[in-house]
Design a protein around this motif. Structure first.
Motif, short mmCIF file in Angstrom:
data_model
loop_
_atom_site.label_atom_id
_atom_site.label_comp_id
_atom_site.label_asym_id
_atom_site.label_seq_id
_atom_site.Cartn_x
_atom_site.Cartn_y
_atom_site.Cartn_z
N GLU A 322 0.80 -1.22 0.00
CA GLU A 322 0.00 0.00 0.00
C GLU A 322 0.83 1.27 0.00
O GLU A 322 0.33 2.34 -0.31
N THR A 323 2.11 1.17 0.38
CA THR A 323 2.97 2.35 0.39
C THR A 323 4.30 2.01 -0.27
O THR A 323 4.84 0.92 -0.09
N GLU A 346 -3.78 4.78 -6.17
CA GLU A 346 -4.48 5.49 -5.09
C GLU A 346 -5.98 5.22 -5.15
O GLU A 346 -6.66 5.21 -4.11
N TYR A 349 -6.34 1.54 -3.58
CA TYR A 349 -6.26 1.53 -2.11
C TYR A 349 -7.17 2.59 -1.48
O TYR A 349 -7.34 2.61 -0.26
N CYS A 351 -6.48 5.65 -1.15
CA CYS A 351 -5.59 6.38 -0.25
C CYS A 351 -5.21 7.72 -0.89
O CYS A 351 -5.36 7.93 -2.09
N TRP A 354 0.21 7.23 -2.46
CA TRP A 354 0.73 5.86 -2.57
C TRP A 354 2.26 5.85 -2.57
O TRP A 354 2.89 4.97 -2.00
#
Length: 742
Positions: A322-323, A346, A349, A351, A354
């Motif tokens: 995820e990162t 992104e 996820y 989020c 990323w």
């Protein structure tokens, strides 16, 4: 009166061993804290367009993904610069800053260019089997289609198959396997090019062809989150929906991404579907519906294949999650590829961010134009390695900052046999070759000094420092600080190399001022090891624990290197052969009573021909020659460069002599003219009608008096000619030329 200072006790506290008074420095707490072992560098982050302090997302671990090659053709020097630059960045981050790097690279082996090239190779192979006058209708139709530039792969496949049947070619061929055969061929060639260039293998290699199922799953989640939609068998990313979401932002890397629709469409590939399938012009494809003649995989939306951008999102997410600490590639991938890769991931996820740091390497330009296969201005890595060693090419790239664009100017020569111009080198390589030679000579000189004290230490040798030693020690400290500052500053390799070169100069000054007997080998060893270790971090030397480059980056064409350790006999045979041959020559000369010149010529032949052939170079110097080890091929190239420079200098000298002789001849011919006749000849012929007794004009051909100012000018010219003529006559008389009268 204030109370005396007390210190907290550390260590054992018994009567026979009292506590030690010790206090912790203020900065020690920060130094002991968990985290990177060193201060991290400030990297040029494309998100901010500024140098940003690098901080890993998790402890000392760094997850790093770079976009690898699209394997449809041979890799060129533009690829070399990109991947060598990332190799240098990776080595510095791992070996100097001591991060625990996991380095991932993908290979794009499903792509429009690969598919089209596979079809072209098949069509050309079938056409090559056609005899003159046979199957003309089918052959002409296929040739016309290829010449038209039309990308109707279905029709091309139909015509090629029909023609193959007509010529009796019954071999099985399918684009579903042919594309991968082509991709594997060029992937293997690319990886071999990287090996020859000294580029370390990635920790993991991901291929699109091995991820199609996971890519389908990845796309489905983006659809489920509301950021993509199916249309006519394809799937498109919904840019407006993503842009309007409160926790998302498109155009992070390229602020003009939403306006640059034309460039965005370039990322869709040469076989893109009709734009009318999309809801918005900025939407981009995640899954392409396969047309006839294209490979295809099953999906919920029908038979198709992955779009370009989605592959990196799916593969990088699968490995790093995820990162991502660092994502990178060439600056040409900034938009649309990396912009769309970010948006997809992104969205997947859901989020806000990323990737932590995005780094892009600068373009390589050929005479100001980006090197690319489409412009047909590329030089393959294989061709470059025939002109220079890998180490020299790496030095070329190190001398230019990795994040900046770089120009390369080919040097071409006319091939007398073909009449074509052939690239024989690059103008910028002169500096790279020169800087490599600085370090080569430095290592040879240090090794020569260290041979006097094997191991760098002798109990009989004095080690006390004097003024010269303290100067060199100070230079080492300055170099260490300079290299550290340069690497902190966006891993500035030009500044790093410059700092090392200054330390080399300081060491050379020390050795020139100190007699061999008084050299402090431990200090010299310290300087040389720092240079070696730093160059190893830059990928142009080995981490062998010794001094010098080692084998890394050695000449790719040197066929004398064998794998594994050779036996003592195999290793020594070339040197022993040269020694025996030289001894036989000297004995023969001695038996015939040869003079000193013949013996010296034999010695020179050993130095210039025999020893270079086995990788040994001798430098004649006062106090005895210094031997140096190198590769025979590199010595051959060095001798060829020296011979070329010598020939060039001799040619320039010859031309200067010829020009000087021509001017002297012209001057002598002019001096032969009697000053009384000079204004009746050459440029003055027919200009004047009357002259005085010395031959200076008095009237023009029109009968007009020569003006006073003009006559004065002519008299000055006459005087100069008279002086020159008298010198000429005097020289002739001195040389004994007959019938000369003054």
């Amino acid at each position: 009166m204030s109370a005396p200072t007390t210190f907290p006790p550390f260590g054992p506290g018994c009567a026979c061993c009292p506590p030690t008074s010790w206090w912790r420095p203020e900065k020690a707490a920060a130094a002991c804290a968990e985290g990177p072992r060193r201060e991290g560098p400030r990297l040029m982050n494309t998100f901010t367009r500024t140098k940003v302090p690098f901080v890993p997302l998790e402890g000392n671990r760094v997850g790093w993904y770079i976009c690898g090659p699209t394997v449809y053709d041979s890799a060129h020097m533009g690829h070399a610069r990109n991947y060598v630059n990332f190799d240098v960045l990776r080595r510095v981050m791992s070996d100097y800053f001591r991060y625990d790097v996991r380095f991932i690279m993908n290979v794009t082996d499903i792509d429009d260019k690969i598919v089209m090239r596979a079809h072209l190779r098949r069509s050309e192979a079938v056409l090559a089997q056609v005899r003159d006058g046979e199957h003309t209708e089918l052959a002409d139709a296929l040739r016309a289609l290829l010449a038209s530039g039309e990308r109707d792969l279905g029709e091309q496949e139909r015509l090629t198959k029909a023609l193959a049947t007509s010529v009796g070619d019954n071999s099985e061929w399918s684009i579903q396997t042919a594309y991968l055969e082509l991709a594997h061929k060029f992937e293997a060639e690319f990886m071999e090019d990287m090996r020859l260039m000294g580029v370390a293998k990635p920790d993991m290699l991901t291929r699109v062809s091995e991820y199609t199922d996971k890519i389908v799953t990845y796309i489905q989640q983006i659809i489920d989150r509301g950021y993509a939609y199916a249309s006519n068998g394809s799937v498109y990313f919904d840019v407006p929906s993503f842009e309007n979401a409160p926790n998302h932002k498109y155009a992070k890397l390229n602020k003009a991404a939403l306006e640059n629709v034309e460039l965005a469409m370039d990322g869709e590939g040469a076989l893109a579907a009709d734009a009318s399938e999309k809801r918005a012009e900025n939407d981009f494809v995640l899954w392409k519906k396969s047309k006839p003649g294209e490979p295809a995989w099953d999906s919920p939306w029908g038979m198709g294949r992955p779009g370009w951008h989605i592959e990196c999102s799916a593969m990088c997410s699968d490995v790093l999650g995820e990162t991502v600490d660092i994502n990178g590639g060439g600056i040409d991938l900034n938009f649309p590829h990396h912009e769309n890769q970010l948006a997809q991931s992104e969205a997947f996820y859901d989020c806000e961010q990323w990737v932590n740091t995005f780094v892009h390497t600068g373009h390589l330009h050929i005479d100001g134009l980006k090197m690319s296969k489409s412009l047909k201005n590329f030089i393959t890595i294989g061709a470059a390695l025939k002109m220079y060693s890998a180490r020299q090419i790496r030095f070329l790239f190190l001398l230019h900052q990795w994040s900046d664009p770089m120009d390369l100017t080919p040097v071409a020569e006319l091939n007398k046999e073909t009449g074509d111009e052939v690239v024989v080198g690059f103008a910028q390589m002169e500096q790279a070759v020169a800087i490599e030679k600085v370090f080569v000579e430095f290592f040879h000189q240090v090794k020569g000094v260290m041979r006097l004290t094997p191991g760098g230490y002798s109990v009989e040798q004095e080690h006390t420092w004097g003024e010269h030693e303290r100067c060199l020690s100070s230079a080492i400290d300055v170099a260490r600080a300079g290299v550290h500052a340069a690497l902190l500053d966006n891993i500035n390799t030009p500044a790093t190399v410059k700092t090392l070169k200054e330390l080399v100069s300081a060491t050379n000054v020390y050795l020139s001022k100190t007699s061999a007997r008084n050299v402090r080998p431990l200090l010299v060893d310290s300087a040389a090891r720092f240079v070696t270790t730093t160059l190893a971090c830059l990928g142009v030397a080995e981490h062998s624990g010794g001094i010098g480059f080692g084998e890394i980056g050695a000449d790719a064409d040197d066929k004398t290197k064998k794998g594994g350790r050779a036996s003592a006999e195999e290793a020594m045979a070339p040197a022993l052969d040269a020694l025996v041959k030289f001894r036989d020559e000297i004995r023969a000369l001695a038996k015939t009573g040869a003079d000193k010149a013949a013996i010296l010529n034999a010695c020179d032949a050993l130095r210039d021909e025999g020893l270079p052939a086995i990788g040994v170079k001798l430098d004649d110097r006062d106090g005895g020659a210094l031997w140096k080890l190198s590769s025979p091929e590199e010595l051959r190239k060095e001798l060829a460069r020296e011979a070329e420079a010598k020939a060039k200098k001799e040619e320039e000298t010859r031309k200067k002599k010829e020009e000087a002789a021509r001017k002297a001849a012209e001057k002598e011919a002019a001096a032969r003219v009697d000053p009384r006749e000079m204004f009746k000849l050459g440029e003055y012929a027919g200009v004047y009608a009357e002259y005085d007794e010395e031959g200076i004009p008095t009237k023009t051909k029109d009968g007009e008096e020569v003006a006073k100012a003009q006559r004065k000018k002519l008299a000055k010219l006459h005087g100069a000619q008279k002086t020159a003529h008298e010198k000429y006559l005097a020289k002739q008389a001195a040389d004994g030329v007959a019938d000369v009268k003054l």
